[in-house]
Design a protein around this motif. Structure first.
Motif: not given
Lengths: 206, 206, 206, 206
Positions: A47, A80, A83, D44-46, D50, D79-80, D83, D87-88, D91-92, D94-96
């Motif tokens: 982040p 991680h 991923v 999560m990749l937008c 975020v 999209e995408h 990835v 599981e991705a 992790a996202f 968790h990190e956020y």
């Protein structure tokens, strides 16, 4: 003049990368000699990198000319791993419209830290690494760094001539004392690496 | 290396002030010789000054050591004179907890522009004026300027030695051409004063 | 449903003002009956008002229709009286392009607090005062309040019908207990006035 | 009172999810009946999700009590896909440090849009979907929405009683006209879906 910078600059171990984006061929530190270099070490799921580090890297790229300052991203995945592979990074780079060269720090099958991160002894992400025109380490900073002291340091380095003999790398033997502190480390690269944390946020020591 | 800076630095007319705050005695540019100087020209009722200019001046004061960089406020009242007098400014300085020296630009009974603002040909508020260690004009910028290019410029100036002979003031006669442009002005100080507006926001020309 | 709001709404003492801006004639609370009312109490030299309170008042004016929500500024000068007079305020309103009605809280020659501020028992600036469609006090908040809980409260009040009999002002005698707490005050207006400070920032109690 | 809200609320097709995080068991809209519901559709990749959408969802969770307002994340990957798997996302999350329930919109092997996104006719990410206490659609908004109008709308919905008969779903046949505009669509859900884009940013129509 004292600064955030490491005053007894050290030679820098080479980048060890497994893949590159936004560049036709792999980048080496040697190929950047003559320019000041900022390496932004990040992880796509970090982040602080997404909120602060990468936007600052984008501002750096916009604010300085490419032939004077090189801005390089380094994807230093130390958690991680499954991923945050190269394909995930590729999508991330596309979605965030990052245009500067980004290398993937080479994974080490024997430990979570990738090879460049381990060799450079980075503490985490985001980290900023600044090299002078001779390719030597002048700043290694973990965490957020304000634009004003960072800009000041880069302006200072950009103003310094590309004259290898100007700098005597007195500390290659590790006998020097750490600039601006009493760290007394054998090697200023190690001994000083935590120095920025003792400063008021973004304090430019001048 | 080219920068935001005026490349043919000009001697700077003196400050003309009627009162000072946060300093035991009046400040002159001559007394600051040897330090890089940032003068932040503002008005206490100017929204851009309150939102951007003054906070940046505070950051400058925090980021650089005082013996290297002088940060000076200049209250250049050119409108609403009757409600932005020295007593109003005093209350403003107290409420906003400003700690750097602030001078009151001397009013001119014959015109709305105060004397320093008129002599320095400032376009409005906020304006940033940067002088090098020799006391010569290196930047005059009206409006917002990002921290990164400002920091870079200051770092560059801080790195330059205090050696008057280093700079040949070729343009004192006004015959020079404007750095990085084709302004063709007789005097770069006049001819270049609008130059920052042609740049991408905060672009550091390097 | 419990909220930030005072649940036993109190009748509100009238505004006492000496001058108005941005309105053809003086505004009274009675004249606003039927609309939800937000009064933003501020001082032109109060940094928190300039940075947070007034921009929020501007957003309120833009986000809600005028015939549903009245946004009123109240210049409650309790310090630096000599430099925050009506003419200074007039210049301030002009420079900050404030378009909603702003009244000057009437000065009291016998004490620093102006009359409305004293009668309404405001703690300082910025303060937000919210009245329901019946003109009764529903929120009195000193300091910063986030947009989300403020918006929620206003949406809730806007949804409530203009039916005086809907609300039984049980606490006019001061015998009620304080909403959402154990303040046990005789008068919820007094007993609850500090309540927002005990909440997590902007917490909407619902 | 008119609002951002859809005034002829529609019944809402169920969530179709393949996995949940931060909840002991899968969540259905039926199980949320009685509470106002905000569904934040994101990827999560937008970058917009975020930077704006997810922080707003966090603020919503902090500002309102859980028994009144449900905040649900919905990972609508269009999209995408390779990835942004579960599981991705794990992790996202968790990190956020996201703590509210997040469901994975069920992938459709025959098209890029996942099933809920397709059925709900969402235009992209981030999207906000708001349901009233009866579980009916009241807002569908693509892109950024300011806290003030969003808070107002939620406050209004929270104030409305849980009385199914209060609302006559006149538009179930699609013959109604669109609230606050002249979209003339057969179905207000479709016809109005772009309406927020015609409004000044965050304008609360009241």
């Amino acid at each position: 003049m004292e600064t955030l910078m490491i005053h007894h600059p050290s030679p820098m171990p080479p980048l060890r990368t497994s893949r590159w984006f936004n560049t036709p061929e792999p980048i080496t530190l040697d190929s950047l000699r003559g320019r000041v270099v900022v390496v932004h070490a990040f992880q796509m799921l970090c982040p602080g990198c997404v909120a602060h580090g990468l936007p600052q890297a984008v501002r750096l790229r916009e604010a300085f000319p490419e032939d004077q300052l090189a801005v390089i991203g380094l994807h230093t995945v130390f958690e991680h791993h499954e991923v945050m592979g190269a394909e995930a990074l590729k999508a991330f780079i596309h979605e965030y419209r990052l245009s500067f060269p980004i290398g993937v720090d080479e994974a080490d099958p024997n430990q979570p830290l990738p090879r460049t991160m381990a060799t450079w002894k980075l503490q985490g992400t985001p980290s900023l690494v600044v090299l002078d025109r001779q390719g030597r380490l002048r700043l290694k900073h973990f965490g957020r760094l304000d634009d004003l002291p960072l800009g000041a340091m880069l302006g200072q380095l950009l103003e310094q001539p590309i004259a290898p003999e100007t700098f005597v790398d007195e500390d290659r033997d590790g006998a020097g004392t750490c600039t601006g502190g009493t760290c007394g480390a054998l090697n200023p690269w190690q001994g000083c690496r935590d120095k920025p944390f003792d400063l008021p946020a973004g304090r430019y020591l001048g």
